[in-house]
Design an enzyme around this catalytic site. Structure first.
Site, short mmCIF file in Angstrom:
data_model
loop_
_atom_site.label_atom_id
_atom_site.label_comp_id
_atom_site.label_asym_id
_atom_site.label_seq_id
_atom_site.Cartn_x
_atom_site.Cartn_y
_atom_site.Cartn_z
N GLY A 133 101.89 -39.60 57.49
CA GLY A 133 101.42 -38.57 58.50
C GLY A 133 100.00 -39.04 58.87
O GLY A 133 99.77 -39.08 60.00
N GLY A 137 107.77 -39.74 53.18
CA GLY A 137 106.93 -40.54 52.32
C GLY A 137 105.60 -39.47 52.38
O GLY A 137 105.76 -38.20 52.51
N GLY A 165 102.13 -37.64 53.10
CA GLY A 165 101.48 -37.22 54.22
C GLY A 165 100.19 -38.16 54.43
O GLY A 165 99.81 -38.63 55.61
N CYS A 170 103.99 -18.61 56.12
CA CYS A 170 102.59 -18.50 56.67
C CYS A 170 102.39 -17.18 57.22
O CYS A 170 101.04 -16.77 57.16
CB CYS A 170 102.61 -19.51 57.64
SG CYS A 170 104.01 -19.41 58.78
N GLU A 209 94.46 -17.83 51.43
CA GLU A 209 95.84 -17.70 51.58
C GLU A 209 96.42 -18.06 50.06
O GLU A 209 96.17 -19.41 49.80
CB GLU A 209 96.34 -18.71 52.49
CG GLU A 209 98.03 -18.56 52.67
CD GLU A 209 98.30 -19.80 53.68
OE1 GLU A 209 97.92 -20.98 53.59
OE2 GLU A 209 99.18 -19.28 54.62
N GLU A 251 99.72 -25.61 63.52
CA GLU A 251 100.08 -24.36 63.08
C GLU A 251 99.95 -24.37 61.65
O GLU A 251 100.46 -25.15 60.90
CB GLU A 251 101.89 -24.47 63.21
CG GLU A 251 102.25 -24.57 64.54
CD GLU A 251 101.97 -23.41 65.43
OE1 GLU A 251 101.82 -22.50 64.91
OE2 GLU A 251 102.23 -23.55 66.69
N LYS A 306 107.93 -36.73 60.16
CA LYS A 306 107.69 -37.03 58.41
C LYS A 306 107.85 -35.49 57.84
O LYS A 306 107.04 -34.75 57.94
CB LYS A 306 105.99 -37.17 58.56
CG LYS A 306 105.66 -38.08 57.37
CD LYS A 306 105.93 -37.46 56.18
CE LYS A 306 104.88 -36.45 55.58
NZ LYS A 306 105.25 -35.90 54.20
P1 NDP Z 1 100.16 -29.34 53.59
O1 NDP Z 1 99.33 -29.29 54.66
O2 NDP Z 1 99.92 -29.95 52.33
O3 NDP Z 1 101.26 -30.43 54.22
C1 NDP Z 1 102.12 -30.39 55.17
C2 NDP Z 1 102.44 -31.51 55.71
O4 NDP Z 1 101.29 -32.45 56.06
C3 NDP Z 1 103.26 -32.37 54.47
O5 NDP Z 1 104.40 -33.09 55.25
C4 NDP Z 1 102.43 -33.29 54.10
O6 NDP Z 1 102.81 -34.39 53.39
C5 NDP Z 1 101.44 -33.55 55.41
N1 NDP Z 1 100.28 -34.34 55.07
C6 NDP Z 1 99.36 -33.98 53.96
N2 NDP Z 1 98.32 -34.81 53.93
C7 NDP Z 1 98.36 -35.43 55.24
C8 NDP Z 1 97.41 -36.17 56.04
N3 NDP Z 1 96.35 -36.38 55.64
N4 NDP Z 1 97.77 -36.36 57.23
C9 NDP Z 1 98.99 -36.21 58.01
N5 NDP Z 1 99.93 -35.23 57.07
C10 NDP Z 1 99.56 -34.83 55.88
O7 NDP Z 1 100.93 -28.01 53.62
P2 NDP Z 1 102.07 -27.45 52.77
O8 NDP Z 1 103.29 -28.49 52.82
O9 NDP Z 1 101.51 -27.25 51.33
O10 NDP Z 1 102.61 -26.20 53.27
C11 NDP Z 1 101.85 -25.06 53.22
C12 NDP Z 1 100.76 -24.62 54.27
O11 NDP Z 1 101.63 -24.66 55.67
C13 NDP Z 1 100.31 -23.27 54.24
O12 NDP Z 1 99.05 -23.29 54.31
C14 NDP Z 1 101.17 -22.38 55.41
O13 NDP Z 1 100.42 -21.44 55.72
C15 NDP Z 1 101.12 -23.53 56.38
N6 NDP Z 1 102.17 -22.99 57.28
C16 NDP Z 1 101.98 -22.68 58.74
C17 NDP Z 1 103.05 -22.22 59.34
C18 NDP Z 1 102.56 -21.99 60.90
O14 NDP Z 1 103.59 -21.92 61.80
N7 NDP Z 1 101.50 -21.71 61.14
C19 NDP Z 1 104.40 -22.20 58.92
C20 NDP Z 1 104.46 -22.69 57.63
C21 NDP Z 1 103.63 -22.86 56.73
P3 NDP Z 1 103.39 -34.39 51.85
O15 NDP Z 1 104.71 -34.46 52.08
O16 NDP Z 1 102.66 -35.36 51.28
O17 NDP Z 1 102.87 -33.03 51.32
#
Ligand code: NDP
Length: 471
Positions: A207, A201, A203, A279, A377, A245, A170
């Protein structure tokens, strides 16, 4: 205009069960760059069923077959690399040099690393009378963010394929194009039907459906802390494994020595890379209080020297990913000013001459570790410099965080750097830079519980079985 309205399910490009599309916006222009389909739980059911069917054979495939497959993907990845770079630039605004450089290189690196690890990986070992087998966990849901799109997807897909798992990806709505091209690469490379599936789609829909699904064995999630918490709750009823992560607020400790100014400049420029949307970014710069004037000069000069502009041109920093991300970052800059942090570079609003596109000024504050801008963050090009009294104080400040993802130590005395690195409570620490695809990557505390990259990334996708009495 790009139009990616089909999903990849069971080895075929498939229209959604219920057609629904969404526009994708180019953050550099604020204009529509294309459209994607938004899936529904019915699409998830089809993909999970395909992955379950495929697991029956792929889960028992030989290492040789999996190596051949990964090598064929590698050839196709290299052929399409420039298209991936172009897609990343358009979807999330990375400047062309970065998009065609480090962004696509990370994906290729994880693929090459998976091949290297698989060649040597011991799936079976005997201990006394017992055979210990590492077996693929099964059907995996892979949920990824937009900030390093190829890194985040490839660091999951290739170890999962190497381990013998089947999967449903996803991708993020904000960066869907590169994932679509990656699915084309896997298709062309001959991944068996059902082994890899991809549904675009929301999340909260796709998700969540994957996370709650009875027939998904494991979720690997990279993203924000609040969504990670929700995923753990959603996965609890089916007791599936969840690899998280999450975010970070990593400390970069600069030691008091002759290289201080150069190290501060490097750390400041590093923070602005990928528009601060990393991140593990060193977003808290810990510096000796006695050298604060030198530090401010070096940091301000470095931040003001970061070129910001159209990702198609030769700049260091493009826009941030979206209007909403831009607004969040502006609110944090406002918060920093309200809290009384000293602004030494950047600040509110867009950089001069950039009236359209989600561009943020490379911003540097001097503050304290209890400020909101030092605790939360921000995920944008905003650095907080925090003075320390001595090494013990620096370590105390570094560890005083809810997160524990990355960490950095810069200094001329390697023994001191090493001693400091041992005391920092985080999953990865860079001592004077360096890079290693085999180094495990993941977080302590609220930065998550998983370990990706290299051999450690394989264990995420493996069960351990003991066969007692084997001998
Ligand atoms: P989000 O948590 O908003 O989204 C991450 C993914 O999860 C997206 O594909 C999102 O879909 C999906 N998602 C959203 N809600 C749900 C749900 N209820 N159930 C399952 N999946 C869901 O993060 P961001 O995309 O904004 O990314 C930034 C964040 O990621 C930062 O906090 C960053 O630090 C962290 N990060 C961590 C890393 C690591 O390795 N530790 C590396 C890179 C980033 P949708 O497309 O709808 O948003």
């Amino acid at each position: 205009m790009r139009s990616y309205t089909q999903f990849y399910i069971d080895g075929r490009w498939t229209s959604p069960v219920t057609p629904k599309t969404a526009e994708v916006i180019n953050p550099a222009t604020e204009e529509v760059s294309g459209e994607i389909s938004l899936g529904s739980p019915a699409d998830v059911d089809l993909a999970v069923a395909a992955a379950r069917r495929a697991f029956a054979t792929y889960g028992e495939s030989s290492v040789k077959d999996r190596l051949d497959l990964l090598e064929s993907i590698q050839a196709e990845y290299v052929r399409r690399e420039a298209e991936l770079g172009e897609a990343i630039m358009v979807e999330m605004g990375a400047p062309k040099g970065l998009a065609n450089g480090f962004h696509t290189l990370l994906g290729k690196g994880h693929l090459g690393t998976a091949i290297e690890v698989l060649k040597e990986f011991k799936f079976e070992e005997q201990r006394g009378v017992t055979l210990i087998r590492k077996e693929p966990i099964g059907v995996c849901g892979l949920i990824t963010p937009w900030n390093w799109p190829m890194n985040q997807t490839c660091v999951k897909i290739f170890p999962a394929l190497a381990a013998g798992c089947t999967m449903i990806l996803k991708p993020p709505q904000l960066a869907p194009y590169s994932a679509q091209i990656l699915a084309e690469i896997l298709d062309k490379a001959g991944v068996p039907a059902g082994v890899f599936n991809m549904i675009q789609g929301q999340g909260s829909v796709i998700g969540a459906a994957l996370t709650r699904h009875e027939d998904v064995d494991m979720i690997s999630f990279t993203g924000s802390e609040p969504v990670g918490v929700q995923i753990q709750k959603d996965a609890a009823d089916t007791v599936k494994r969840v690899g998280l992560e999450l975010g970070g607020k990593s400390a970069w400790i600069v030691l008091d020595d002759a290289s201080l100014a150069a190290n501060v400049a490097g750390a400041t420029a590093g923070m602005m890379g990928n528009s601060g949307q990393t991140c593990s970014a060193g977003s808290r710069l810990l510096v000796p209080a006695s050298r604060l004037d030198d530090v401010k000069r070096a940091a301000a000069e470095a931040a003001n020297g970061v070129t910001v502009g159209d990702p198609q041109s030769d700049v260091a920093m493009g826009p941030v990913v979206s209007k909403s991300q831009y607004n969040i970052i502006q609110q944090y800059i406002e918060k920093g000013l309200e809290e009384g942090a000293e602004l030494i570079a950047g600040g509110l609003g867009r950089p001069e001459g950039l009236d359209k596109g989600w561009y943020v000024k490379p911003t540097v504050f001097v503050g304290t570790n209890d400020m909101v801008i030092a605790r939360e963050e921000i995920f944008g090009p905003v650095l907080v410099i925090i003075p320390y009294d001595d090494i013990d104080d620096a370590v105390r400040i570094a560890n005083d965080s809810n997160f524990g993802l990355g960490g950095y130590v810069s200094g001329e005395d390697l023994d001191t750097c090493r001693a400091v690195s041992r005391r920092m409570r985080t999953g990865a620490i860079w001592v004077n830079g360096g890079f290693d695809f085999h180094a495990p990557f993941g977080g302590y505390k609220r930065s998550g519980n998983g370990r990706e990259w290299g051999e450690f990334g394989f264990h995420e996708y493996l069960e351990v079985k003991s066969v007692i009495g084997w001998n």
